[in-house]
Design a protein around this motif. Structure first.
Motif, PDB file in Angstrom:
ATOM      1  N   ILE A 133       0.839  -1.204   0.000  1.00  0.00           N
ATOM      2  CA  ILE A 133       0.000   0.000   0.000  1.00  0.00           C
ATOM      3  C   ILE A 133       0.876   1.257   0.000  1.00  0.00           C
ATOM      4  N   VAL A 134       1.949   1.229   0.836  1.00  0.00           N
ATOM      5  CA  VAL A 134       2.844   2.389   0.886  1.00  0.00           C
ATOM      6  C   VAL A 134       3.515   2.614  -0.468  1.00  0.00           C
ATOM      7  N   MET A 135       3.997   1.505  -1.071  1.00  0.00           N
ATOM      8  CA  MET A 135       4.677   1.635  -2.356  1.00  0.00           C
ATOM      9  C   MET A 135       3.714   2.180  -3.407  1.00  0.00           C
ATOM     10  N   GLN A 136       2.469   1.753  -3.303  1.00  0.00           N
ATOM     11  CA  GLN A 136       1.430   2.230  -4.211  1.00  0.00           C
ATOM     12  C   GLN A 136       1.284   3.750  -4.082  1.00  0.00           C
ATOM     13  N   LEU A 137       1.353   4.231  -2.835  1.00  0.00           N
ATOM     14  CA  LEU A 137       1.264   5.667  -2.585  1.00  0.00           C
ATOM     15  C   LEU A 137       2.382   6.404  -3.301  1.00  0.00           C
ATOM     16  N   PHE A 138       3.560   5.791  -3.328  1.00  0.00           N
ATOM     17  CA  PHE A 138       4.716   6.428  -3.940  1.00  0.00           C
ATOM     18  C   PHE A 138       4.832   6.079  -5.428  1.00  0.00           C
ATOM     19  N   GLU A 139       3.805   5.393  -5.912  1.00  0.00           N
ATOM     20  CA  GLU A 139       3.768   4.984  -7.320  1.00  0.00           C
ATOM     21  C   GLU A 139       5.023   4.216  -7.697  1.00  0.00           C
ATOM     22  N   MET A 140       5.454   3.332  -6.815  1.00  0.00           N
ATOM     23  CA  MET A 140       6.616   2.494  -7.084  1.00  0.00           C
ATOM     24  C   MET A 140       6.151   1.048  -7.213  1.00  0.00           C
ATOM     25  N   PRO A 141       6.853   0.258  -8.040  1.00  0.00           N
ATOM     26  CA  PRO A 141       6.481  -1.152  -8.136  1.00  0.00           C
ATOM     27  C   PRO A 141       6.855  -1.861  -6.840  1.00  0.00           C
ATOM     28  N   TYR A 142       6.048  -2.837  -6.439  1.00  0.00           N
ATOM     29  CA  TYR A 142       6.359  -3.550  -5.210  1.00  0.00           C
ATOM     30  C   TYR A 142       6.555  -5.033  -5.464  1.00  0.00           C
ATOM     31  N   GLN A 143       7.628  -5.552  -4.904  1.00  0.00           N
ATOM     32  CA  GLN A 143       7.858  -6.991  -4.994  1.00  0.00           C
ATOM     33  C   GLN A 143       7.715  -7.606  -3.615  1.00  0.00           C
ATOM     34  N   ILE A 144       7.059  -8.751  -3.570  1.00  0.00           N
ATOM     35  CA  ILE A 144       6.851  -9.413  -2.285  1.00  0.00           C
ATOM     36  C   ILE A 144       8.194  -9.750  -1.650  1.00  0.00           C
ATOM     37  N   ASN A 145       8.313  -9.406  -0.389  1.00  0.00           N
ATOM     38  CA  ASN A 145       9.584  -9.569   0.297  1.00  0.00           C
ATOM     39  C   ASN A 145       9.375 -10.460   1.523  1.00  0.00           C
ATOM     40  N   LEU A 146       9.928 -11.681   1.445  1.00  0.00           N
ATOM     41  CA  LEU A 146       9.702 -12.603   2.561  1.00  0.00           C
ATOM     42  C   LEU A 146      10.908 -12.695   3.488  1.00  0.00           C
ATOM     43  N   SER A 147      11.944 -11.931   3.134  1.00  0.00           N
ATOM     44  CA  SER A 147      13.121 -11.991   3.998  1.00  0.00           C
ATOM     45  C   SER A 147      12.854 -11.195   5.274  1.00  0.00           C
ATOM     46  N   ILE A 148      13.442 -11.656   6.358  1.00  0.00           N
ATOM     47  CA  ILE A 148      13.202 -11.000   7.645  1.00  0.00           C
ATOM     48  C   ILE A 148      14.483 -10.330   8.096  1.00  0.00           C
ATOM     49  N   THR A 149      14.372  -9.066   8.455  1.00  0.00           N
ATOM     50  CA  THR A 149      15.545  -8.418   9.028  1.00  0.00           C
ATOM     51  C   THR A 149      15.502  -8.602  10.541  1.00  0.00           C
ATOM     52  N   LEU A 150      16.662  -8.462  11.134  1.00  0.00           N
ATOM     53  CA  LEU A 150      16.786  -8.820  12.550  1.00  0.00           C
ATOM     54  C   LEU A 150      16.076  -7.828  13.468  1.00  0.00           C
ATOM     55  N   ALA A 151      16.216  -6.533  13.142  1.00  0.00           N
ATOM     56  CA  ALA A 151      15.730  -5.500  14.066  1.00  0.00           C
ATOM     57  C   ALA A 151      14.251  -5.643  14.435  1.00  0.00           C
ATOM     58  N   PRO A 152      13.347  -5.747  13.437  1.00  0.00           N
ATOM     59  CA  PRO A 152      11.937  -5.855  13.847  1.00  0.00           C
ATOM     60  C   PRO A 152      11.660  -7.120  14.652  1.00  0.00           C
ATOM     61  N   VAL A 153      12.368  -8.194  14.320  1.00  0.00           N
ATOM     62  CA  VAL A 153      12.169  -9.437  15.069  1.00  0.00           C
ATOM     63  C   VAL A 153      12.584  -9.235  16.522  1.00  0.00           C
ATOM     64  N   LEU A 154      13.755  -8.621  16.694  1.00  0.00           N
ATOM     65  CA  LEU A 154      14.241  -8.395  18.056  1.00  0.00           C
ATOM     66  C   LEU A 154      13.307  -7.476  18.833  1.00  0.00           C
ATOM     67  N   LEU A 155      12.857  -6.402  18.157  1.00  0.00           N
ATOM     68  CA  LEU A 155      11.960  -5.461  18.831  1.00  0.00           C
ATOM     69  C   LEU A 155      10.660  -6.136  19.236  1.00  0.00           C
ATOM     70  N   SER A 156      10.068  -6.889  18.284  1.00  0.00           N
ATOM     71  CA  SER A 156       8.807  -7.569  18.588  1.00  0.00           C
ATOM     72  C   SER A 156       9.004  -8.545  19.738  1.00  0.00           C
ATOM     73  N   THR A 157      10.143  -9.251  19.721  1.00  0.00           N
ATOM     74  CA  THR A 157      10.421 -10.203  20.798  1.00  0.00           C
ATOM     75  C   THR A 157      10.534  -9.469  22.129  1.00  0.00           C
ATOM     76  N   LEU A 158      11.167  -8.302  22.077  1.00  0.00           N
ATOM     77  CA  LEU A 158      11.304  -7.509  23.301  1.00  0.00           C
ATOM     78  C   LEU A 158       9.922  -7.125  23.836  1.00  0.00           C
TER      79      LEU A 158
END
Lengths: 666, 255
Positions: A133-158
């Motif tokens: 939805i955000v990419m749509q707002l910026f009129e940019m193409p969006y590709q599905i991204n299933l990779s997980i970065t560490l920071a959000p995982v750590l924050l959510s775990t916290l």
């Protein structure tokens, strides 16, 4: 021993725990999804300021952690009361309290981890949808991204750990306080009244209503004097009054309605009214605090969601207002600024600048035009607070050919103007004055020729056209003679979309050194659409999404708690409904009563917040009126908000009603 | 003979200063080992409160309760669980079985909690189930069997640890007459064969007639006490009915 029993219980009582699991999974999916988005490299690369989204989401998450902790604590309390008899039996058989406590904690932790694990998957899916939805707002193409970065995982775990530390601590304290007698007979125990005295409650109800009205009035006044430093204190008082009134009304409304109905026998003994009202009154008296908090959360949800829509519109509108064209150069020349000695020089430099743009960009369309004046006040006299609404306090003109060209470049329909007509276009701030002019149909005289008003409009007006004036008078080309130039502008429609980088490049080039004794810098104000798009969309994403995040989580919390609350009633009310059945009420009648009861439970905490949000949105609108688009008004935004809220809320309502019915039928 | 239960001047008051309910009011009684005692009385006479005090579910207001010579009113809260585990067995009106466990598991729970040798658990469960006639349903869940079977499962659970005292609160309350009879015969057998000491609260004369001694409670005090002795059950039953008639109204007011 206790861990073995715990695992067995989890396995066997999974059905009872459905509400719990759904709650935790939903809450953490949302937390994870928003954290995922705010740390996603795709999103961060959209603009330089996007890192702020990260901080906004972290800030909002801190509030959300509290609310979710409250929610999970509530669910755990519900599970605890549901199983109190089982725990009592354990104790009776001689299991030590600390072992039972450990067992319950292990159970909850197993379920918690299980739900947390699942919420990662849902969170990634949800996060991808939000990113898209955000990419749509910026009129940019969006590709599905299933990779997980560490920071959000750590924050959510916290967040998860913090929430669970809190709830497990609370739960184990609850268990410690419990005596075996309480556990065995908890089911039969009535909830304690929070409010014991009954006498003055009707008067109190009226006082709380008055406090609420005062709160709303102060809120409105705060936005009326929005430039005054006292605004914040008025707003603070208003919020305090509204919170007191929210809780107070929740506590007293039940009795007020009961007192009202008691005096009117026709209503009292009609159908099942007595049954429903009595149930409801008991509720507001025993769990008034919880209901008050739910009302507060619903109010916040509605206000946040409404703000989210207003912000989205305001930022989108701001792009169109400030930067309607790919490149806009202003301040090239002016007759009216008499103190400006270097203006001929400036004009020369400006044309060199325009040439540079021609050389470096592929231009689809362009226009050079002037804003003119004769220092008249024929239209300006209608605009009362003209000083606030524009740079100049006199009439400013635009040739109709220029106006039509400007419209054409925006893809809008041109207007037709005969030689003895004029036309006024303005923004939302001068709307009421334009309406006055339209009503009076005042003629104006320019160069000795009388012009009659064709019409006025707010549509299509762009602030960028007139360097900040809030209205322009469009006149036939033949009339626009012997006039002074207020300012000269040049607009370009480039073949390729402009970007943030174009802005910094052109802005830098716009500076030139003007030697007049000491070194002195001047520049042509240049507006590059790419920059405005990027910064406004970034701000929009940050504000709108943070607010939306809060509101969606809050609806989830409210829906779940109401659902749990109502369903725990269903087990308690089972006997009452069976009794009704024995007394000869038909199934259909029973369903109707159930429907009434569930509807009451769901509607009660929502009505007052809806009133508050409609009124406050009217007040907030005073601040945002000028910056939102012509089609946006406070009414549409609040209606959309309430609709969305009603849909999500409705899903909870229907699910609760169905489960309630099943529980009674069992 | 050894006294299994001795209650001295037990008082249990509820309510606030201005409105006191004296549920048990200065009550004393003794139960010897191997006795099967019923406590009868109208509702509100303090039967269940008395039982709750003995089972340490409720705290006493004053007085002493000795189980096997040990004063349980002096026990600290953290020692209570251990005390119940080792000394008491319970049978309730509404069974108090755990829905998530099978009948066999429910019975074995008492053993597991008491840290019985794991290898002996299964054998003990089957043994007791056989004696109580519930061997066929061992692998079923509580909701799959009848009320009588559930109650016999509760009996098995109460009995398997060979506790000093078995407390039963209206055990036939939720059963039909056939199941009631079977259960009471089971309890009678438990008393005769295993020499279990049983204290049963009931308001049903038929149930009480299975006991060796019946105590009648009124307003938190013992009003009367009768022993079966060598009488037949039918005679004893009639005697109980007679006392109950007397109990129903105040003698003084029927002049």
């Amino acid at each position: 021993m206790s861990s073995k029993l715990a695992f067995r219980n989890v396995k066997r009582s999974l059905k009872d725990y459905v509400i719990y699991i759904v709650t935790v999974v939903m809450a953490f999916s949302l937390i994870f999804a928003f954290n995922f988005v705010s740390f996603s490299s795709d999103i961060l690369e959209l603009s330089d300021m996007m890192t702020n989204l990260k901080y906004a989401i972290i800030f909002v998450s801190c509030i959300i952690v509290f609310v979710i902790a409250w929610l999970i604590n509530y669910t755990m309390k519900f599970m605890f009361s549901k199983r109190s008899k089982e725990f009592g039996t354990y104790m009776l058989l001689g299991i030590e309290k600390k072992d039972i406590n450990r067992m319950f904690l292990i159970e909850n932790m197993v379920l918690g981890f299980f739900s947390f694990f699942f919420s990662f998957f849902f969170g990634i899916v949800l996060g991808n949808i939000i990113s898209a939805i955000v990419m749509q707002l910026f009129e940019m193409p969006y590709q599905i991204n299933l990779s997980i970065t560490l920071a959000p995982v750590l924050l959510s775990t916290l967040y998860f750990i913090l929430i669970y530390l809190f709830t497990l601590f609370r739960s184990s304290r609850r268990m410690k306080k419990m005596k075996i007698h309480d556990l065995l007979y908890l089911e039969k125990k009535n909830e304690e009244k929070i409010w014991k005295r009954k006498k003055n409650r009707n008067i109190l109800f009226i006082i709380f209503v008055i406090l609420g009205i005062l709160g709303l009035y102060f809120c409105d006044y705060a936005f009326v004097i929005s430039n005054d430093p006292r605004m914040l204190s008025y707003l603070g008082i208003s919020i305090l009054l509204l919170i007191i009134s929210l809780y107070g009304i929740t506590f007293t409304l039940g009795d007020f309605i009961l007192a009202f109905i008691n005096k009117r026998k026709k209503i009292k003994y009609k159908n099942d009214n007595l049954f429903v009202v009595k149930n409801f009154e008991a509720k507001s008296r025993t769990i008034g605090f919880t209901l008050g908090t739910l009302s507060l959360l619903i109010t916040l949800t509605l206000v946040c969601m409404n703000m989210s829509f207003i912000m989205k519109d305001a930022f989108e509108n701001n792009i169109e207002q400030q930067a309607p064209y790919d490149i806009l150069v202003e301040g090239m020349y002016s007759d009216v600024e008499e103190s400006w000695t270097g203006k001929q020089d400036n004009r020369k430099k400006a044309w060199e600048y325009i040439d540079y743009i021609h050389e470096n960009y592929e231009i689809d369309d362009e226009l050079y035009y002037q804003i003119l004046t004769q220092h008249n006040h024929q239209v300006a006299k209608y605009i009362k607070d003209i000083g606030n609404n524009g740079l100049y306090d006199y009439d400013t003109y635009l040739k109709v050919s220029d106006y039509n060209k400007l419209l054409e470049m925006l893809g809008a329909e041109p207007i037709e103007l005969s030689d003895d007509e004029y036309f006024v276009t303005g923004d939302k701030t001068v709307q009421k004055y334009l309406d006055e002019i339209a009503q009076e149909k005042a003629d104006i005289i320019i160069n000795g020729k009388r012009l009659s008003l064709k019409s006025t409009t707010m549509e299509n007006f762009r602030l960028g056209w007139s360097t900040g004036n809030s209205f322009l008078i469009v006149v036939p080309d033949s009339i626009a003679k012997n006039m002074q130039v207020v300012t000269e502008l040049y607009v370009f429609d480039t073949k390729e979309e402009t970007t943030e980088k174009d802005n910094s490049k052109l802005e830098q080039l716009g500076y030139y050194e003007f030697k007049d004794g000491d070194a002195y810098f001047a520049y042509f104000p240049v507006t590059v659409r790419g920059y405005y798009e990027s910064s406004n969309r970034t701000a929009m994403t940050i504000f709108s999404f943070s607010l939306l995040y809060v509101s969606i989580i809050f609806i989830t919390v409210v829906g779940t708690i109401l659902s749990i609350q109502t369903l725990s009633d269903s087990t308690k009310n089972k006997y009452q409904y069976q009794l009704l059945k024995k007394l000869g009420v038909e199934d259909r009648g029973i369903y109707k009563t159930i429907r009434k009861q569930v509807t009451c439970n769901f509607l009660f905490p929502a009505i007052y917040p809806i009133i508050i949000s409609v009124v406050t949105s009217y007040s907030i609108n005073r601040l945002f009126y000028a910056v939102t688009s012509a089609s946006m008004n406070y009414f549409t935004s609040i209606i959309i908000t309430i609709l969305i809220f009603a849909i999500i809320y409705g899903i909870y309502y229907i699910a609760t009603y169905m489960t309630f019915k099943n529980n009674i039928e069992e | 003979m050894q006294k299994t239960l001795e209650i001295k001047n037990l008082k249990k008051y509820y309510g606030t200063k201005s409105n006191i309910t004296k549920a048990v009011n200065d009550l004393s009684l003794e139960v010897e080992e191997g006795e099967f005692v019923a406590i009868m009385g109208a509702s509100g006479s303090g039967k269940t409160t008395l039982l709750n005090c003995i089972s340490t579910i409720d705290e006493v207001t004053s007085g002493h309760i000795f189980v096997d010579g040990k004063d349980i009113t002096e026990l600290r809260e953290k020692d209570l669980a251990g005390f119940r585990r080792e000394n008491l067995g319970f049978i309730f009106q509404d069974f108090n079985l755990l829905d998530t466990l099978t009948i066999a598991e429910n019975i074995s729970l008492a053993l597991i909690i008491n840290k019985e040798d794991v290898n002996k658990v299964d054998k003990k469960v089957v043994d007791i189930a056989e004696k109580l006639g519930i061997k066929d349903i061992l692998n079923k869940y509580p909701y799959e069997v009848s009320g009588g079977q559930k109650q016999r499962c509760a009996c098995a659970r109460a009995l398997i640890n060979t506790p000093k005292l078995i407390l039963a609160d209206e055990p036939t309350g939720a059963l039909d007459s056939k199941s009631s009879r079977m259960l009471l015969e089971t309890m009678d057998e438990m008393n005769e064969k295993f020499n279990a000491t049983i204290l049963m609260v009931t308001h049903d004369s038929f149930s009480a007639s299975f006991c060796k001694r019946v105590l009648f409670l009124k307003d938190g005090k013992i009003f009367n006490e009768i022993r079966r002795g060598e009488k037949s059950r039918k005679e004893f039953f009639n005697e109980i009915l007679d006392v109950l008639t007397l109990l129903g109204g105040d003698v003084a007011s029927v002049k």
